[in-house]
Design a protein around this motif. Structure first.
Motif, PDB file in Angstrom:
ATOM      1  N   SER A  20      -6.847  -0.152 -11.710  1.00 46.91           N
ATOM      2  CA  SER A  20      -6.137   0.655 -10.709  1.00 46.91           C
ATOM      3  C   SER A  20      -4.656   0.288 -10.587  1.00 46.91           C
ATOM      4  CB  SER A  20      -6.813   0.511  -9.348  1.00 46.91           C
ATOM      5  OG  SER A  20      -6.828  -0.850  -8.951  1.00 46.91           O
ATOM      6  N   ARG A  78      -4.890   4.893  -3.296  1.00 51.43           N
ATOM      7  CA  ARG A  78      -6.210   4.271  -3.350  1.00 51.43           C
ATOM      8  C   ARG A  78      -7.247   5.207  -2.737  1.00 51.43           C
ATOM      9  NH1 ARG A  78      -6.800  -0.182   1.284  1.00 51.43           N
ATOM     10  NH2 ARG A  78      -8.421  -0.828  -0.140  1.00 51.43           N
ATOM     11  N   GLU A  79      -8.457   5.088  -3.236  1.00 47.95           N
ATOM     12  CA  GLU A  79      -9.564   5.905  -2.725  1.00 47.95           C
ATOM     13  C   GLU A  79      -9.973   5.466  -1.316  1.00 47.95           C
ATOM     14  OE1 GLU A  79     -11.135   8.610  -4.114  1.00 47.95           O
ATOM     15  OE2 GLU A  79      -9.526   8.521  -5.595  1.00 47.95           O
ATOM     16  N   ASN A  80      -9.964   4.161  -1.084  1.00 45.19           N
ATOM     17  CA  ASN A  80     -10.374   3.608   0.201  1.00 45.19           C
ATOM     18  C   ASN A  80      -9.247   3.833   1.215  1.00 45.19           C
ATOM     19  OD1 ASN A  80     -10.871   1.970   2.421  1.00 45.19           O
ATOM     20  ND2 ASN A  80     -11.784   0.338   1.196  1.00 45.19           N
ATOM     21  N   LYS A  81      -9.512   4.653   2.178  1.00 48.95           N
ATOM     22  CA  LYS A  81      -8.521   4.973   3.206  1.00 48.95           C
ATOM     23  C   LYS A  81      -8.921   4.406   4.571  1.00 48.95           C
ATOM     24  CE  LYS A  81      -7.105   9.135   0.762  1.00 48.95           C
ATOM     25  NZ  LYS A  81      -7.705   8.732  -0.486  1.00 48.95           N
ATOM     26  N   ASN A  82      -9.810   3.405   4.563  1.00 50.31           N
ATOM     27  CA  ASN A  82     -10.328   2.863   5.819  1.00 50.31           C
ATOM     28  C   ASN A  82      -9.256   2.236   6.696  1.00 50.31           C
ATOM     29  OD1 ASN A  82     -12.921   3.720   5.348  1.00 50.31           O
ATOM     30  ND2 ASN A  82     -13.542   1.818   4.360  1.00 50.31           N
ATOM     31  N   GLN A  83      -8.301   1.517   6.111  1.00 48.70           N
ATOM     32  CA  GLN A  83      -7.272   0.904   6.951  1.00 48.70           C
ATOM     33  C   GLN A  83      -6.484   1.982   7.693  1.00 48.70           C
ATOM     34  OE1 GLN A  83      -4.860  -2.265   5.431  1.00 48.70           O
ATOM     35  NE2 GLN A  83      -6.558  -3.166   4.298  1.00 48.70           N
ATOM     36  N   ARG A 111      -7.503   5.052   8.351  1.00 46.29           N
ATOM     37  CA  ARG A 111      -8.409   5.703   9.316  1.00 46.29           C
ATOM     38  C   ARG A 111      -8.661   4.827  10.545  1.00 46.29           C
ATOM     39  NH1 ARG A 111     -11.047  10.221   7.408  1.00 46.29           N
ATOM     40  NH2 ARG A 111     -11.220  10.412   5.159  1.00 46.29           N
ATOM     41  N   ASN A 112      -8.882   3.528  10.312  1.00 49.60           N
ATOM     42  CA  ASN A 112      -9.265   2.634  11.411  1.00 49.60           C
ATOM     43  C   ASN A 112      -8.097   2.148  12.249  1.00 49.60           C
ATOM     44  OD1 ASN A 112     -11.973   2.774  10.672  1.00 49.60           O
ATOM     45  ND2 ASN A 112     -11.829   1.008   9.326  1.00 49.60           N
ATOM     46  N   GLN A 166      -0.591   6.996   3.849  1.00 53.94           N
ATOM     47  CA  GLN A 166      -1.000   5.658   3.404  1.00 53.94           C
ATOM     48  C   GLN A 166       0.226   4.815   3.055  1.00 53.94           C
ATOM     49  OE1 GLN A 166      -5.197   5.003   2.890  1.00 53.94           O
ATOM     50  NE2 GLN A 166      -4.561   5.194   0.769  1.00 53.94           N
TER      51      GLN A 166
END
Length: 189
Positions: free
Chosen positions: A162, A67-72, A74-75, A97
Motif C-alpha cells: 500500500s 486507505r480503505e480503513n476510514k475508522n479514524q 468516522r470515529n 481523510q
C-alpha cells in the motif's frame, strides 16, 4: 476506544497501570504500548506522566488519504472538525481523510514540542527505506542498547504494497495547501 471519550480512555490507561503491584511499578525500567489512537489523548498522557517519552509514527499523508480503513475519520473526525462526508463519494472521503491526517499530525507535533527531546517523530516510509538506521534511532531514543540482533530484526521490515498508493490517483482532489503540508512534514511528493 471510540465508544468513550479521550479523557475516559486516558483514565482507563491510568487504571491499568495502577493495577500493577506498586513494587513492580517502581522497578520496571520502562513500559509502553502500541496504539494508533494514543495521540488522541496525548495531552492527558503528558499531564499524568511527567517523564513520558512518546513515539509518533506517521505514514505518508497521501497514502493515508486513500486507505480503505476510514475508522479514524468516522470515529474521531467530528471531534476535530472533519466530519465524515457521508454519501459524497471517494474524492470527498480522500480529501477529508487527508485534512484529518494533516490536522492530527500537526497537533501531535505541537504537543511533542511540550515533550522536547522526549518526543520522536518517525516517518514509516523512512523506517521501510532504512530499517536498521531508523530502528537504531528508535532504540537510542528509548534508551535501549541495540544488541546483536538488530540487523536480523531490521531485515524483517518490509515496505507494504500500500506504500505509494497515492501515485495511482494523480488526478487527486487535494488543495495545493494540503499537498504542501504533507511535504513540510518531510514526505516526498
Amino acid at each position: 476506544d471510540p465508544t468513550v471519550g479521550r479523557r475516559e480512555s486516558a483514565e482507563r490507561a491510568r487504571h491499568a497501570l495502577a493495577r500493577r503491584p506498586r513494587a513492580e511499578r517502581r522497578t520496571a525500567p520502562a513500559w509502553g504500548w502500541k496504539e494508533p489512537n494514543s495521540h488522541l489523548f496525548l495531552p492527558q498522557l503528558i499531564d499524568h506522566f511527567p517523564a513520558l517519552r512518546f513515539v509518533y509514527v506517521a505514514r505518508h499523508g497521501l497514502d493515508m488519504a486513500y486507505r480503505e480503513n476510514k475508522n479514524q475519520l468516522r470515529n474521531f473526525g467530528d471531534q476535530f472538525g472533519f466530519p465524515f462526508p457521508e454519501g459524497e463519494g471517494p474524492d470527498a472521503e480522500a480529501a477529508s481523510q487527508l485534512g484529518y491526517w494533516i490536522h492530527m499530525t500537526r497537533r501531535a507535533l505541537d504537543l511533542g514540542d511540550r515533550l522536547g527531546d522526549r518526543f520522536l517523530f518517525l516517518r514509516f516510509d523512512d523506517l521501510c527505506a532504512d530499517p536498521e538506521g531508523e530502528l537504531h534511532r528508535l532504540l537510542e531514543f528509548a534508551g535501549v542498547e541495540p544488541g546483536d540482533q538488530l540487523p536480523a530484526i531490521a531485515a524483517k521490515v518490509q515496505t507494504p504494497a500500500s506504500s505509494g498508493r497515492w501515485r495511482d490517483h494523480l488526478d487527486h482532489p487535494f488543495t495545493e495547501e494540503q499537498v504542501e503540508a504533507v511535504r513540510r512534514f518531510g514526505f516526498p511528493i
